[in-house]
Scaffold this active site. Structure first.
Site: not given
Length: 197
Positions: A93, A127, A129
């Site tokens: 998320e 980011d 991720r």
């Protein structure tokens, strides 16, 4: 050693057709991730695929602040139309910062920060991720190569790096509106996303 383990599979009927839902457990974090697949994805032909990071606000609450929910629906529709493909729904998320931090980031965006500036103001990289788990999920599903629906060059590079060739990038530009124009411009300008409008 794989970063995820395959736990269970079941049918998932959707408005676009019946998918096979496969659940995975991430070893390091205990997070659950899901793949939705249709047709035979184990053949040598590149598989139409989407790596979709969880976005509660866009996917379930219909937020117009992002393009996530629009991309999710479009990807599932395209897979169903081809009757073959896979969508990875990855529990990362807010580009990996989590839901509550994402709400903090939204507050900063309401004050004028862009999505990158908001993450950095909260002490996060733009980011966070990790796509290793995606490659491992695909390997456990015996997917050999992809036609990847993405605008994000990092996803393509990550799949190639972790041994999943990307035969084609399939653009996925969906849901542009007055509320997310600045967000999309930031994705293109600061994060290198390949957007044309």
């Amino acid at each position: 050693m794989s970063s995820v383990s395959l736990v269970a599979s079941a049918e998932l009927p959707t408005p676009w057709g019946v998918f096979t839902m496969t659940g995975f457990k991430e070893e390091a974090t205990g997070k659950d991730h899901v793949a939705l697949s249709m047709g035979d994805i184990t053949t040598d032909a590149p598989v139409l695929a989407r790596i979709h990071s969880e976005c509660l606000t866009g996917d379930a609450l219909f937020s117009l602040r992002c393009d996530c929910g629009f991309q999710l629906q479009a990807a599932l529709q395209r897979i169903a139309k081809e009757e073959r493909g896979v969508l990875l729904y990855v529990r990362q998320e807010g580009r990996g910062i989590g839901l509550l931090n994402k709400i903090h980031a939204y507050h900063l965006q309401d004050q004028g920060a862009d999505t990158v500036e908001a993450n950095e103001a909260l002490g996060f990289a733009p980011d966070l991720r990790d796509y290793t788990i995606c490659a491992d999920m695909l390997k456990l599903l015996d997917v050999k190569s992809l036609r990847l629906m993405t605008n994000n060059p990092r996803k393509i590079k990550a799949m190639e790096k972790y041994g999943i060739p990307v035969a084609e990038r399939v653009p996925l530009e969906e849901g542009k509106n007055a509320y997310n124009e600045f967000y999309l411009a930031t994705k293109a300008g600061k994060l290198g996303h390949m957007l044309h409008d």
